[in-house]
Design a protein around this motif. Sequence first.
Motif, short mmCIF file in Angstrom:
data_model
loop_
_atom_site.label_atom_id
_atom_site.label_comp_id
_atom_site.label_asym_id
_atom_site.label_seq_id
_atom_site.Cartn_x
_atom_site.Cartn_y
_atom_site.Cartn_z
N TYR A 154 3.80 -7.66 5.08
CA TYR A 154 3.61 -8.37 6.36
C TYR A 154 2.31 -7.93 7.04
CZ TYR A 154 4.59 -9.99 11.12
OH TYR A 154 4.52 -10.59 12.35
N SER A 155 2.11 -6.60 7.15
CA SER A 155 0.87 -6.08 7.76
C SER A 155 -0.36 -6.53 7.00
CB SER A 155 0.84 -4.55 7.66
OG SER A 155 1.39 -3.97 8.75
N THR A 156 -0.27 -6.45 5.69
CA THR A 156 -1.42 -6.76 4.85
C THR A 156 -1.75 -8.24 4.94
OG1 THR A 156 -0.50 -5.06 3.43
CG2 THR A 156 -2.35 -6.27 2.54
N THR B 52 -4.63 3.14 -0.04
CA THR B 52 -3.47 4.03 -0.12
C THR B 52 -3.80 5.43 0.40
OG1 THR B 52 -4.08 4.16 -2.45
CG2 THR B 52 -2.06 2.98 -1.94
N ASP B 53 -2.78 6.01 1.04
CA ASP B 53 -2.87 7.31 1.71
C ASP B 53 -2.16 8.31 0.79
OD1 ASP B 53 -2.77 9.38 3.50
OD2 ASP B 53 -1.67 8.30 5.06
N GLU B 54 -2.91 9.05 0.02
CA GLU B 54 -2.31 9.68 -1.16
C GLU B 54 -2.03 11.17 -1.05
OE1 GLU B 54 -4.50 8.45 -4.62
OE2 GLU B 54 -4.55 6.36 -3.96
N LYS C 116 4.02 -0.98 15.05
CA LYS C 116 4.12 -0.14 16.25
C LYS C 116 4.39 1.34 15.94
CE LYS C 116 8.96 -1.48 16.76
NZ LYS C 116 9.95 -2.20 17.54
N ASP C 117 4.92 1.63 14.73
CA ASP C 117 5.26 3.03 14.41
C ASP C 117 4.05 3.96 14.41
OD1 ASP C 117 4.28 1.66 12.19
OD2 ASP C 117 5.52 2.72 10.74
N ILE C 118 2.86 3.41 14.19
CA ILE C 118 1.71 4.31 14.06
C ILE C 118 0.63 4.03 15.11
CG2 ILE C 118 2.12 4.88 11.64
CD1 ILE C 118 0.13 2.81 10.79
N TYR D 176 8.43 -4.74 13.79
CA TYR D 176 8.98 -4.49 12.46
C TYR D 176 9.60 -5.75 11.85
CZ TYR D 176 8.86 0.52 13.52
OH TYR D 176 8.48 1.78 13.83
N VAL D 177 9.51 -5.85 10.54
CA VAL D 177 10.33 -6.81 9.82
C VAL D 177 11.68 -6.13 9.64
CG1 VAL D 177 10.61 -8.15 7.72
CG2 VAL D 177 8.31 -7.65 8.56
N LEU D 178 12.74 -6.80 10.11
CA LEU D 178 14.07 -6.19 10.06
C LEU D 178 14.93 -6.84 8.98
CD1 LEU D 178 14.93 -6.39 13.88
CD2 LEU D 178 13.89 -4.46 12.69
N LYS E 6 14.93 -1.53 10.56
CA LYS E 6 13.58 -1.71 10.05
C LYS E 6 13.67 -1.75 8.53
CE LYS E 6 9.20 0.69 9.63
NZ LYS E 6 8.59 2.00 9.53
N MET E 7 12.97 -2.71 7.93
CA MET E 7 12.95 -2.76 6.48
C MET E 7 12.10 -1.61 5.97
SD MET E 7 11.73 -5.83 4.03
CE MET E 7 12.80 -7.07 4.67
N SER E 8 12.68 -0.78 5.13
CA SER E 8 11.94 0.40 4.68
C SER E 8 12.48 0.85 3.33
CB SER E 8 12.10 1.49 5.75
OG SER E 8 12.35 2.74 5.19
O1 ME8 Z 1 2.24 5.20 8.04
N1 ME8 Z 1 7.84 -4.06 9.24
O2 ME8 Z 1 1.95 4.60 5.83
P1 ME8 Z 1 3.28 3.80 5.51
C1 ME8 Z 1 6.53 -4.20 9.52
N2 ME8 Z 1 -0.01 6.26 5.55
N3 ME8 Z 1 5.57 -3.40 9.02
C2 ME8 Z 1 5.96 -2.43 8.19
C3 ME8 Z 1 7.32 -2.23 7.85
C4 ME8 Z 1 8.29 -3.11 8.42
N4 ME8 Z 1 9.58 -3.05 8.14
N5 ME8 Z 1 7.40 -1.19 7.01
C5 ME8 Z 1 6.12 -0.75 6.82
C6 ME8 Z 1 1.63 5.25 6.98
N6 ME8 Z 1 5.25 -1.49 7.53
C7 ME8 Z 1 0.32 5.96 6.90
C8 ME8 Z 1 -0.75 5.10 7.54
S1 ME8 Z 1 -3.30 4.67 8.26
C9 ME8 Z 1 -4.61 5.63 8.50
C10 ME8 Z 1 -2.11 5.74 7.58
C11 ME8 Z 1 3.78 -1.37 7.55
O3 ME8 Z 1 3.28 3.56 4.04
C12 ME8 Z 1 3.24 -1.23 8.96
O4 ME8 Z 1 1.89 -1.59 8.98
O5 ME8 Z 1 4.45 4.47 6.11
C13 ME8 Z 1 3.33 0.25 9.20
O6 ME8 Z 1 2.50 0.65 10.28
C14 ME8 Z 1 2.88 0.76 7.87
O7 ME8 Z 1 3.44 -0.17 6.91
C15 ME8 Z 1 3.34 2.16 7.55
O8 ME8 Z 1 3.03 2.40 6.21
#
Ligand code: ME8
Length: 647
Positions: free
Chosen positions: A25-27, A50-52, A269-271, A299-301, A306-308
């Motif tokens: 969604y973000s991308t 990617t944040d590795e 919003k989380d970051i 968030y996409v729920l 929150k979808m995660s």
């Molecule tokens: O936080 N709904 O990475 P991350 C909407 N590496 N957006 C979502 C989402 C959801 N359910 N789940 C994930 C990090 N996202 C760090 C970021 S930047 C310098 C470092 C998207 O893999 C959304 O953009 O946990 C969220 O902010 C991001 O994934 C978090 O990705």
Amino acid sequence: MNNKKCYITTPIYYPNAKPHVGTLYSTLIADVVARWHRLMGEDVRFVTGTDEHGQKIQEKAESLGLAPQAFVDSIVPAFKDMWNKYEISFDTFIRTTDTAHEQAVTAWIKKLQEQGDIYKSTYSGWYCVPCETFVNVGSDPIKNEQGQYLCPTCNRSLKEIEEESYFFRLSAYEDKLLKFYEEHPDFVTPRERLHEVVAFVKAGLKDLSISRKTVSWGIPFPGDPSHTVYVWADALNNYLSAVGYGQTSPEAQAEFAKWWPADVQVMAKDIVRFHAIYWPAFLMAAGLPLPKKLLVHGYVLTGQQKMSKSLGNAYDPGQLAEWYGVEQVRYYLMRQIPISQDGHFDLKDLEERINADLANNLGNLLNRTLTLALNNGLSTVNSPATYEATSAALRERCEEAYRLYWEEMNKGYFHIGLAGLWQFISEVNAYFHAQQPWVLAKKNPELFAEVIAAVCHSLNAIATMLWPIMPSKMTSLLASLGKRLELGTNYEPILRENAWTQSFTLTKQDEPLFVRPETHVLVEEQPVAPVSAPAQPAVPEIGIEDFAKVQLVVGTILSCEPVKGSEKLYKLQVDLGKLGMRQILSGVAQRLKPEDLIGKQEVFVANLKPRKMMGLESHGMMLLADNGEYLRPIVVDGKIDNGSTVK
Ligand code: ME8
């Protein structure tokens, strides 16, 4: 071409698991923004990646018996492949393990060291590994049943750490940040999110720990390789390093001068705190201009959550693409979820949108127009010198539709822009029906040709406007009108002026633009192994006679409500069949919603001695599955008699 440049970024994602619909969604938002600006003829640079580094990746790799580099190397292609599948038009895919990025982070820290913005001390407090965040638990910490502190963002267990660390003098930037927010009220969009940021800064900023001594998977801290750079200090710099920061070559310096500062940075919003507080402070310290806009979405729920990946409720975009088609999913996400709020992802809604909006409203309009024109020998459509009143009115509406759409797209309110555009599509359909071109074809060929021309002009504008959302579908729609988008052209004045003077060469479609989807049911993916499941204490063995002392029975939860004065407790009324109705208290209010429980058939300990909590009697206990990260009811299939024994 207009002379503007536009630099757009997404968060760089942790490659601890494959991409899911939330990260898509973000991308996708960033892709739509990038394509929108390309449509205006701007020079666009779109970066994702990617944040590795960091503890989370280090622990995940260790749990799989892999070296961290080998682990991230195995996941990163899944991101690139998924973004390619979804037509994400990124120009640069940055990895924080890229040498150029590591050099940029090192250069940035050295600069801060030289100017006295960094000092060594000790960090003592709590850390959330899944969020990679130092957490101030405050005077009212959230705890689980075992008394462990939980992260206020992700609700998972915190770790207590005490270690030597290098600190960034964040507190010195408090006033400068507040002044910046005041002067740039649109720095964060939507504005409400900026209020939260301002309140946080006004409450007082503490200096920020920017190194970890106990995490080896990271960039060595300049001047002290016994530390690594804290993963957020490392990651935020990707936005600079991706466009040449920290490199000495004249080409890299020119590149950086061209692109920095970023124009739009997309994130959920989380970051926001990291991007609206730490990030500007880091840039101020480095003497660099600040990004122009943070576009923050909800968030996409799935259900209420929150979808995660780590919650095990994340859907695979690859599967959705297979069932519905990439661009149908792109449309649904942009149309359905309001950018400023959380939004539910739901297959039924997705199927309905494809049917109603895409197949019926837009697809049929194109199909009927082409079929009717071609069946009546009209393959080259020329514009009349003047239009009849009804067509002229449609042309005015087309102009207006563009103006509204343009405004909303620029604000980032895509769902409103799309709703308005679909209103216009309905009006084009209504015009088509009212004109009865199938009658005109025989009776009044001149007017017939005008009606077809008016619809073609409308479709041409619609397809151009929708190209950022559905690039391939709109390219083929345009092709069936004999048109092609010329990227590099500024379509803003073209759409605004809306001169209905073009001619079209119509071609029959090989297949309909959108087909009605079959109905599908999503099966949740298995959650990934917990990243930081707390060690289980050794439990002594028992004999069967000990187990037999526990009376386990099936019951249905008829109601569930919070207990007044308690953050943790729910009061359940449970039907235990022949054992009768029971009131049972359960301390899960911070981890489960009432709707997760009401109506479910569950397993209960029925012979637990009654006891009082918060003045209320609890007689029995509900069994739940807890992996340290998430809690799930042990749901029975609903077809067993209440009161049945579990043995
Ligand atoms: O936080 N709904 O990475 P991350 C909407 N590496 N957006 C979502 C989402 C959801 N359910 N789940 C994930 C990090 N996202 C760090 C970021 S930047 C310098 C470092 C998207 O893999 C959304 O953009 O946990 C969220 O902010 C991001 O994934 C978090 O990705």
